[in-house]
Design a protein around this motif. Structure first.
Motif, PDB file in Angstrom:
ATOM      1  N   PRO A 137       7.973   4.025  13.218  1.00 53.45           N
ATOM      2  CA  PRO A 137       7.330   4.299  11.928  1.00 53.45           C
ATOM      3  C   PRO A 137       5.930   4.894  12.065  1.00 53.45           C
ATOM      4  O   PRO A 137       5.461   5.584  11.164  1.00 53.45           O
ATOM      5  CB  PRO A 137       7.275   2.926  11.258  1.00 53.45           C
ATOM      6  CG  PRO A 137       7.316   1.953  12.390  1.00 53.45           C
ATOM      7  CD  PRO A 137       8.182   2.583  13.438  1.00 53.45           C
ATOM      8  N   ASN A 138       5.262   4.643  13.193  1.00 55.78           N
ATOM      9  CA  ASN A 138       3.895   5.126  13.371  1.00 55.78           C
ATOM     10  C   ASN A 138       3.792   6.402  14.204  1.00 55.78           C
ATOM     11  O   ASN A 138       2.723   6.999  14.271  1.00 55.78           O
ATOM     12  CB  ASN A 138       3.033   4.061  14.058  1.00 55.78           C
ATOM     13  CG  ASN A 138       2.676   2.907  13.146  1.00 55.78           C
ATOM     14  OD1 ASN A 138       2.377   3.097  11.970  1.00 55.78           O
ATOM     15  ND2 ASN A 138       2.715   1.688  13.671  1.00 55.78           N
ATOM     16  N   THR A 139       4.868   6.798  14.866  1.00 55.47           N
ATOM     17  CA  THR A 139       4.756   7.866  15.854  1.00 55.47           C
ATOM     18  C   THR A 139       4.824   9.247  15.214  1.00 55.47           C
ATOM     19  O   THR A 139       5.520   9.473  14.226  1.00 55.47           O
ATOM     20  CB  THR A 139       5.862   7.744  16.918  1.00 55.47           C
ATOM     21  OG1 THR A 139       7.122   7.511  16.270  1.00 55.47           O
ATOM     22  CG2 THR A 139       5.580   6.609  17.861  1.00 55.47           C
TER      23      THR A 139
ATOM     24  N   THR B  78      -7.376  -3.059   6.749  1.00 55.55           N
ATOM     25  CA  THR B  78      -8.690  -2.434   6.768  1.00 55.55           C
ATOM     26  C   THR B  78      -8.981  -1.839   5.392  1.00 55.55           C
ATOM     27  O   THR B  78      -8.104  -1.766   4.528  1.00 55.55           O
ATOM     28  CB  THR B  78      -8.767  -1.318   7.827  1.00 55.55           C
ATOM     29  OG1 THR B  78      -7.992  -0.186   7.364  1.00 55.55           O
ATOM     30  CG2 THR B  78      -8.223  -1.795   9.167  1.00 55.55           C
ATOM     31  N   LEU B  79     -10.206  -1.390   5.206  1.00 55.38           N
ATOM     32  CA  LEU B  79     -10.555  -0.700   3.970  1.00 55.38           C
ATOM     33  C   LEU B  79     -10.156   0.767   4.022  1.00 55.38           C
ATOM     34  O   LEU B  79     -10.225   1.476   3.011  1.00 55.38           O
ATOM     35  CB  LEU B  79     -12.061  -0.815   3.711  1.00 55.38           C
ATOM     36  CG  LEU B  79     -12.595  -2.239   3.512  1.00 55.38           C
ATOM     37  CD1 LEU B  79     -14.091  -2.198   3.202  1.00 55.38           C
ATOM     38  CD2 LEU B  79     -11.843  -2.975   2.416  1.00 55.38           C
ATOM     39  N   THR B  80      -9.743   1.243   5.192  1.00 51.94           N
ATOM     40  CA  THR B  80      -9.344   2.631   5.357  1.00 51.94           C
ATOM     41  C   THR B  80      -7.959   2.849   4.764  1.00 51.94           C
ATOM     42  O   THR B  80      -7.021   2.103   5.051  1.00 51.94           O
ATOM     43  CB  THR B  80      -9.326   3.015   6.849  1.00 51.94           C
ATOM     44  OG1 THR B  80     -10.599   2.725   7.419  1.00 51.94           O
ATOM     45  CG2 THR B  80      -9.021   4.490   7.021  1.00 51.94           C
ATOM     46  N   ASP B  81      -7.846   3.876   3.959  1.00 52.81           N
ATOM     47  CA  ASP B  81      -6.584   4.138   3.277  1.00 52.81           C
ATOM     48  C   ASP B  81      -5.709   5.032   4.154  1.00 52.81           C
ATOM     49  O   ASP B  81      -5.738   6.260   4.044  1.00 52.81           O
ATOM     50  CB  ASP B  81      -6.838   4.801   1.932  1.00 52.81           C
ATOM     51  CG  ASP B  81      -5.541   5.040   1.181  1.00 52.81           C
ATOM     52  OD1 ASP B  81      -4.767   4.088   1.026  1.00 52.81           O
ATOM     53  OD2 ASP B  81      -5.296   6.188   0.779  1.00 52.81           O
ATOM     54  N   VAL B  82      -4.932   4.415   5.044  1.00 53.60           N
ATOM     55  CA  VAL B  82      -3.995   5.145   5.884  1.00 53.60           C
ATOM     56  C   VAL B  82      -2.623   4.498   5.782  1.00 53.60           C
ATOM     57  O   VAL B  82      -2.494   3.302   5.487  1.00 53.60           O
ATOM     58  CB  VAL B  82      -4.443   5.187   7.357  1.00 53.60           C
ATOM     59  CG1 VAL B  82      -5.727   5.985   7.507  1.00 53.60           C
ATOM     60  CG2 VAL B  82      -4.607   3.786   7.923  1.00 53.60           C
ATOM     61  N   SER B  83      -1.601   5.294   6.039  1.00 50.43           N
ATOM     62  CA  SER B  83      -0.226   4.822   5.905  1.00 50.43           C
ATOM     63  C   SER B  83       0.379   4.420   7.247  1.00 50.43           C
ATOM     64  O   SER B  83       1.579   4.566   7.466  1.00 50.43           O
ATOM     65  CB  SER B  83       0.632   5.916   5.260  1.00 50.43           C
ATOM     66  OG  SER B  83       0.509   7.118   5.993  1.00 50.43           O
TER      67      SER B  83
ATOM     68  N   THR C 202       1.407  -2.799   4.234  1.00 49.59           N
ATOM     69  CA  THR C 202       0.800  -3.783   3.342  1.00 49.59           C
ATOM     70  C   THR C 202      -0.559  -4.231   3.857  1.00 49.59           C
ATOM     71  O   THR C 202      -0.925  -3.963   5.005  1.00 49.59           O
ATOM     72  CB  THR C 202       1.693  -5.037   3.203  1.00 49.59           C
ATOM     73  OG1 THR C 202       1.614  -5.806   4.414  1.00 49.59           O
ATOM     74  CG2 THR C 202       3.137  -4.669   2.932  1.00 49.59           C
ATOM     75  N   ALA C 203      -1.264  -4.937   2.997  1.00 53.45           N
ATOM     76  CA  ALA C 203      -2.459  -5.654   3.441  1.00 53.45           C
ATOM     77  C   ALA C 203      -2.006  -6.889   4.229  1.00 53.45           C
ATOM     78  O   ALA C 203      -0.808  -7.150   4.391  1.00 53.45           O
ATOM     79  CB  ALA C 203      -3.288  -6.061   2.232  1.00 53.45           C
TER      80      ALA C 203
ATOM     81  N   ARG D 170       0.810  -1.213   0.000  1.00 49.02           N
ATOM     82  CA  ARG D 170       0.000   0.000   0.000  1.00 49.02           C
ATOM     83  C   ARG D 170       0.849   1.272   0.000  1.00 49.02           C
ATOM     84  O   ARG D 170       0.566   2.213  -0.742  1.00 49.02           O
ATOM     85  CB  ARG D 170      -0.937   0.008   1.217  1.00 49.02           C
ATOM     86  CG  ARG D 170      -1.815  -1.227   1.295  1.00 49.02           C
ATOM     87  CD  ARG D 170      -2.733  -1.220   2.507  1.00 49.02           C
ATOM     88  NE  ARG D 170      -3.831  -0.272   2.335  1.00 49.02           N
ATOM     89  CZ  ARG D 170      -5.072  -0.481   2.769  1.00 49.02           C
ATOM     90  NH1 ARG D 170      -5.385  -1.606   3.402  1.00 49.02           N
ATOM     91  NH2 ARG D 170      -6.010   0.407   2.582  1.00 49.02           N
ATOM     92  N   TYR D 171       1.837   1.345   0.856  1.00 50.18           N
ATOM     93  CA  TYR D 171       2.656   2.557   0.995  1.00 50.18           C
ATOM     94  C   TYR D 171       4.114   2.186   1.268  1.00 50.18           C
ATOM     95  O   TYR D 171       4.403   1.158   1.888  1.00 50.18           O
ATOM     96  CB  TYR D 171       2.193   3.410   2.187  1.00 50.18           C
ATOM     97  CG  TYR D 171       0.957   4.222   1.952  1.00 50.18           C
ATOM     98  CD1 TYR D 171       1.036   5.526   1.473  1.00 50.18           C
ATOM     99  CD2 TYR D 171      -0.304   3.709   2.244  1.00 50.18           C
ATOM    100  CE1 TYR D 171      -0.100   6.288   1.279  1.00 50.18           C
ATOM    101  CE2 TYR D 171      -1.447   4.461   2.050  1.00 50.18           C
ATOM    102  CZ  TYR D 171      -1.331   5.756   1.570  1.00 50.18           C
ATOM    103  OH  TYR D 171      -2.464   6.505   1.380  1.00 50.18           O
TER     104      TYR D 171
END
Length: 398
Positions: free
Chosen positions: A227-229, A196-201, A164-165, A146-147
């Motif tokens: 990576p998420n913070t 999820t179906l939500t398009d977030v990175s 990724t998915a 995905r990203y």
């Protein structure tokens, strides 16, 4: 004169005033269509002037009176970002087109991060294709990658992540990680799952290779991020913003301070050097854990990371228990309930850092029931876009 501000009208107002300025040749051939930039074809001086004029009007319309309002420019309007999220879809790698969420502008260069950082991210995406890792299709919700996310510090060290998915072959992802770690400046590579179906990175950590975190030197402190913070997204201006917030707070060694929405502790750790104790309140567990780690790394012992919702934390505090509060909320702002609790607690001073002047104006209107705004200024953390960061300093009236 704009009398009713919304996110859409604010963007349009900045764009309209920028369009009256001097045209320049953009560095990126896609600058006029890519969603990463909006004003790259306008002189940077004109961009800052437009933001200053529009925001001065916004605050005045909202009844927020200040003697002077300025926007502090970024020392460099290019290669400034500490985070970029590049979309991988249907054989394209890049950013979403402006106003066309489902259309991706394919990029072979990007001037928002250093060339080596962009090259590293693109090399990982290209290698994914060679390994048979399919891009994700947001329309059909098929595919895998995905990203590619880039986190970067002032030394141009990089932490990369593939979002990724679900599913995937760990052996193949290990090969992808090998490619990532071979790129210039890359210290670590993460595999994150967004099923999820939500398009977030952002995503749940699956595995990492190399360093788990990236060291961000900020002021007197070194803060490690994952990576998420969240972290301030302008490598050239973050020091100034955080330094000004700490100076405006100006705690003394007897004070208990609340650092609301404290993230990994970038502001709170600096406050702790000057205060009796700092409660760093952060709802995201990963960030709260890193805040604790950062306190240890920096030798700060009077710093109390609290993984909690800000409203719940405030509701548990007695009136008069917090003489100083610093808040750096997300784009949704503080909101009426948090403002109500701030009015009840009655801190002598509140320093409000905002990434969304629209919600900040709404909050300041509520807080003016007991506070006056003594200072307000902007920081152009996102050159070539309509976005701007602000700091408002509030002193208790009575």
């Amino acid at each position: 004169m704009v009398t009713t501000f919304t996110a859409k009208t604010l963007r349009k107002a900045v764009m309209a005033r920028t369009l009256t300025g001097q045209m320049v040749v953009p560095r990126c051939p896609h600058a006029r269509e890519c969603g990463g930039c909006a004003f790259q074809d306008r002189s940077y001086t004109d961009q800052v002037t437009a933001k200053t004029d529009v925001l001065r009007e916004l605050y005045a319309t909202g009844g927020i009176a200040v003697d002077e309002f300025i926007v502090i420019p970024s020392p460099n309007p290019f290669a400034y970002r500490t985070r970029m999220d590049y979309v991988a879809t249907k054989g394209r790698f890049g950013l979403r087109a402006r106003g066309k969420f489902n259309y991706i502008i394919e990029l072979t260069t990007c001037h928002l991060i250093p060339p080596t950082a962009f090259a590293a991210a693109r090399a990982v995406w290209q290698r994914a294709g060679e390994l048979g890792i399919a891009d994700y299709d947001i329309r059909t919700h098929t595919g895998f990658l995905r990203y590619i996310v880039v986190r970067r510090n002032a030394m141009d060290e990089l932490l990369l992540a593939a979002v990724t998915a679900a599913g995937g072959d760990e052996e193949t992802m290990t090969e992808l990680a090998t490619t990532a770690l071979a790129q210039a400046g890359v210290v670590g590579f993460h595999w994150l799952i967004n099923d999820t179906l939500t398009d977030v990175s952002f995503g749940e950590p699956r595995r990492h290779w190399g360093a788990a975190t990236l060291a961000m030197r900020i002021g007197e402190m070194t803060c490690f991020i994952g990576p998420n913070t969240f972290f301030q997204n302008n490598v050239y201006l973050a020091d100034r913003l955080i330094g000004d917030a700490v100076a405006a707070a100006n705690p003394n060694p007897t004070m208990r301070v609340a650092d609301l929405y404290g993230g990994v502790g970038a502001i709170g750790l600096h406050l702790a050097r000057r205060a009796a104790v700092v409660d760093c309140v952060e709802a995201v567990a990963e960030s709260a854990t890193l805040a604790q780690h950062n306190a240890v790394v920096n030798g700060i012992t009077n710093f109390n990371p609290i993984c909690a919702d800000t409203l719940a934390y405030l509701q548990a505090q007695p009136s008069g228990s917090l003489p100083l509060i610093v808040a750096d909320p997300p784009r949704t702002g503080l909101g009426p309930q948090v403002c109500k609790e701030l009015l009840r607690i009655g801190a002598q001073r509140i320093v409000y850092v905002s990434c969304n002047p629209l919600t900040q104006v709404s909050d300041l209107r509520l807080l003016q029931a007991a506070y006056r705004v003594t200072d307000l200024r902007g920081y152009d953390m996102f050159p070539h876009t309509p976005h701007v960061e602000t700091i408002a300093v509030l002193e208790r009236s009575g």
